[in-house]
Design an enzyme around this catalytic site. Structure first.
Site, PDB file in Angstrom:
ATOM      1  N   LYS A  55       0.724  -1.126   0.031  1.00  0.00           N
ATOM      2  CA  LYS A  55      -0.101  -0.130  -0.025  1.00  0.00           C
ATOM      3  C   LYS A  55       0.726   1.350  -0.215  1.00  0.00           C
ATOM      4  CE  LYS A  55      -0.215  -0.035   5.150  1.00  0.00           C
ATOM      5  NZ  LYS A  55      -1.058  -0.502   6.163  1.00  0.00           N
ATOM      6  N   ARG A 153     -10.471  -0.158  15.290  1.00  0.00           N
ATOM      7  CA  ARG A 153     -10.300   0.709  14.076  1.00  0.00           C
ATOM      8  C   ARG A 153     -11.467  -0.140  13.306  1.00  0.00           C
ATOM      9  NH1 ARG A 153      -4.423   1.322  11.312  1.00  0.00           N
ATOM     10  NH2 ARG A 153      -5.464  -0.665  10.292  1.00  0.00           N
ATOM     11  N   HIS A 185      -6.239  -7.141  12.984  1.00  0.00           N
ATOM     12  CA  HIS A 185      -4.895  -6.317  12.994  1.00  0.00           C
ATOM     13  C   HIS A 185      -4.717  -6.156  14.474  1.00  0.00           C
ATOM     14  CE1 HIS A 185      -1.902  -4.192  10.827  1.00  0.00           C
ATOM     15  NE2 HIS A 185      -2.228  -2.832  11.231  1.00  0.00           N
ATOM     16  N   ARG A 241       1.216 -10.732   6.934  1.00  0.00           N
ATOM     17  CA  ARG A 241       0.948  -9.661   6.160  1.00  0.00           C
ATOM     18  C   ARG A 241       1.983  -8.518   6.286  1.00  0.00           C
ATOM     19  NH1 ARG A 241      -4.214  -9.692   8.567  1.00  0.00           N
ATOM     20  NH2 ARG A 241      -3.426  -7.432   9.318  1.00  0.00           N
ATOM     21  N   TYR A 287      14.527  30.545   7.196  1.00  0.00           N
ATOM     22  CA  TYR A 287      13.221  31.235   7.755  1.00  0.00           C
ATOM     23  C   TYR A 287      13.492  31.310   9.184  1.00  0.00           C
ATOM     24  CZ  TYR A 287      11.183  31.013   3.238  1.00  0.00           C
ATOM     25  OH  TYR A 287      10.858  30.698   1.775  1.00  0.00           O
ATOM     26  N   CYS A 341      12.488  24.182   4.416  1.00  0.00           N
ATOM     27  CA  CYS A 341      11.774  24.978   3.610  1.00  0.00           C
ATOM     28  C   CYS A 341      10.989  24.152   2.447  1.00  0.00           C
ATOM     29  CB  CYS A 341      12.557  26.078   2.915  1.00  0.00           C
ATOM     30  SG  CYS A 341      13.927  26.793   4.001  1.00  0.00           S
ATOM     31  N   ASP A 343      11.439  23.685  -0.613  1.00  0.00           N
ATOM     32  CA  ASP A 343      12.180  23.021  -1.469  1.00  0.00           C
ATOM     33  C   ASP A 343      13.744  22.808  -1.087  1.00  0.00           C
ATOM     34  OD1 ASP A 343      10.293  23.665  -3.772  1.00  0.00           O
ATOM     35  OD2 ASP A 343      10.803  25.643  -3.265  1.00  0.00           O
TER      36      ASP A 343
HETATM   37  C1  LIG Z   1      -0.448  -1.512   6.804  1.00  0.00           C
HETATM   38  C2  LIG Z   1      -0.748  -3.171   7.410  1.00  0.00           C
HETATM   39  C3  LIG Z   1      -0.012  -3.936   7.334  1.00  0.00           C
HETATM   40  C4  LIG Z   1       1.457  -3.963   7.336  1.00  0.00           C
HETATM   41  O1  LIG Z   1       1.842  -3.415   8.647  1.00  0.00           O
HETATM   42  P1  LIG Z   1       3.351  -3.469   9.083  1.00  0.00           P
HETATM   43  O2  LIG Z   1       3.531  -2.909  10.490  1.00  0.00           O
HETATM   44  O3  LIG Z   1       3.955  -2.313   7.930  1.00  0.00           O
HETATM   45  O4  LIG Z   1       3.943  -4.738   8.875  1.00  0.00           O
HETATM   46  C5  LIG Z   1      -0.825  -5.311   7.648  1.00  0.00           C
HETATM   47  N1  LIG Z   1      -2.078  -5.218   7.798  1.00  0.00           N
HETATM   48  C6  LIG Z   1      -2.544  -4.233   7.408  1.00  0.00           C
HETATM   49  C7  LIG Z   1      -4.122  -4.602   7.867  1.00  0.00           C
HETATM   50  C8  LIG Z   1      -2.346  -2.911   7.412  1.00  0.00           C
HETATM   51  O5  LIG Z   1      -3.075  -1.932   7.198  1.00  0.00           O
END
Ligand SMILES: *Cc1c(COP(=O)(O)O)cnc(C)c1O
Length: 406
Positions: A55, A153, A185, A241, A287, A341, A343
């Site tokens: 992602k 979540r 998760h 994952r 700045y 800044c 850039d």
């Molecule tokens: C981003 C994400 C992951 C990967 O998480 P990491 O901590 O980068 O390994 C796995 N599952 C879900 C649902 C995520 O959103």
């Protein structure tokens, strides 16, 4: 004779070559990280799949390039948050299984289903919408149910999970979808001993039992992110994952850096110094003059700024005693002087520096090559390495290399 603007051949402009900075991505490091996780996971659980989470443009590293390298290294699944990212993978010709998981009402499920992309469902409305799209299309959707096992979540908690399971089973019985996956998760995977980790696994097991009793034929139960993949074989189930670890960054810096987990950082962010010049003692820099030279010195201008995703929190201010994020120029280990800044930003090279305009400034890369790390940047900016790499702007060219890692 100079060309009029309308006569310029835009296609002949090499924007990447003209840009003063670049993110160099070592695909060999991506492959190393993926294959070492595949090996680790298979040592405990030979049938568990490794999904590379790609992602957010593969955490800023380049979606298609990283997906391809990950598949070469033994990942058998790809995961994206946004459906659009999954569509890009398919349009690049990638045929591997893909799961995409974060959708708002109105999404075109039919397009995903027709491209054999597995979809996550978190609500009864989403279950109905996927079933409807599949029926209209005359195809069978493949669905993974998202469960909130404690993160608080996306996904329903056990109390309400039946409200999502019912329409899924009804649609399965009608032949519109296959209820193949269930997933969740962690809230604290980066702290493997945290009591919520086992508690969430317990809730997950109950959710699995609920789905199976209702009639799901689950192929893929999954809950482990990078941290759980690296530290907790109990959480492997049918698929893991990992995201951050694919890129060679540590998901649990309090436990250890990349090397501790056998990972190699894949990205080096660097830029050519645009200017090196002298400034007298007591001169304000950038700045607001939040940094003042404490001696006659030389400063270097690094042509990357917050428009490139360099956090403004990386600024260094003598006024408040805050140290800026680290930058290496040759053998010199420096900190950002004054405000970042849009850039550009400034480093104080010191009066004896031999640096010249055009020299390479490395913002972060691999500790083993003497570079500052994305984790160093995260600490300097009060964030996590995830954000440091993911927020890099599209404006920075990604350059791909393939340098064997030891
Ligand atoms: C981003 C994400 C992951 C990967 O998480 P990491 O901590 O980068 O390994 C796995 N599952 C879900 C649902 C995520 O959103």
């Amino acid at each position: 004779m100079p060309l009029a603007a309308t006569e310029l051949d835009i296609s002949a402009i090499d924007a990447a070559a003209a840009y003063p900075g670049r993110a160099v991505i070592n695909l060999a490091a991506i492959r190393h990280n993926v294959s070492s996780m595949v090996e680790k996971v298979h040592a405990h659980s030979p049938s568990t799949h490794v999904m590379a989470v790609v992602k957010a443009d593969a955490y800023g590293h380049g979606l298609v390039e990283v997906a391809t390298a990950s598949l070469q290294a033994g990942a058998t699944w790809l995961g994206t948050a946004q459906a659009s990212e999954a569509l890009v993978l398919r349009s690049a010709g990638i045929t591997a299984p893909i799961l995409t998981w974060l959708h708002a009402p109105g999404i075109d499920y039919a397009e995903l289903i027709s491209l054999d992309i597995d979809v996550s469902v978190a609500t009864p409305e989403a279950a109905e919408a996927v079933a409807h799209a599949a029926r209209t299309l005359g195809r069978v959707a493949r669905v993974h149910l998202k469960v909130d096992t404690g993160l608080g979540r996306n996904g329903y908690t056990l109390d309400h999970l039946g409200e999502v399971i019912s329409p899924l089973i009804a649609a399965q019985n009608a032949g519109d979808l296959e209820f193949v996956g269930i997933w969740s998760h962690f809230a604290f995977a980066d702290e493997p001993e945290h009591p919520t980790v086992l508690a969430q696994a317990d809730v997950f097991d109950r959710a699995i039992a609920m789905a199976e009793q209702a009639g799901a034929h689950l192929e893929l139960r999954h809950i482990a992110n990078s941290a759980a993949t690296l530290t907790n074989p109990r959480m492997y189930y049918d698929l893991v994952r990992p995201g951050l670890a694919v890129y060679g960054l540590s998901p649990s810096p309090q436990i250890g850096g990349p090397a501790h987990f056998g990972l190699v950082p894949a990205m080096r962010l660097e830029a050519h110094l645009a200017t090196v010049k002298e400034l007298p003692k007591g001169h304000g820099v950038s700045y607001g003059h939040q940094y003042t030279t404490d001696a006659d010195t030389k400063v270097g201008i690094v042509p990357l700024g917050y428009a490139d995703g360099i956090p403004r929190h990386a600024s260094g201010t003598t006024a408040t005693g805050g140290l800026g994020a680290p930058v290496r120029v040759g053998e010199q280990h420096l900190r950002i002087a004054g405000r970042v800044c849009m850039d550009q930003f400034v480093v104080d090279l010191g009066t004896d520096s031999h640096a010249h305009a055009g020299d390479v400034a490395v913002l972060f890369g691999d500790e083993n090559h003497g570079d500052p790390t994305a984790e160093d940047w995260a600490q300097a900016c009060g964030t996590i390495s995830y954000e440091v790499v993911t927020r890099l702007g599209e404006r920075i060219p990604r350059v791909y290399v393939d340098h064997p890692v030891s």
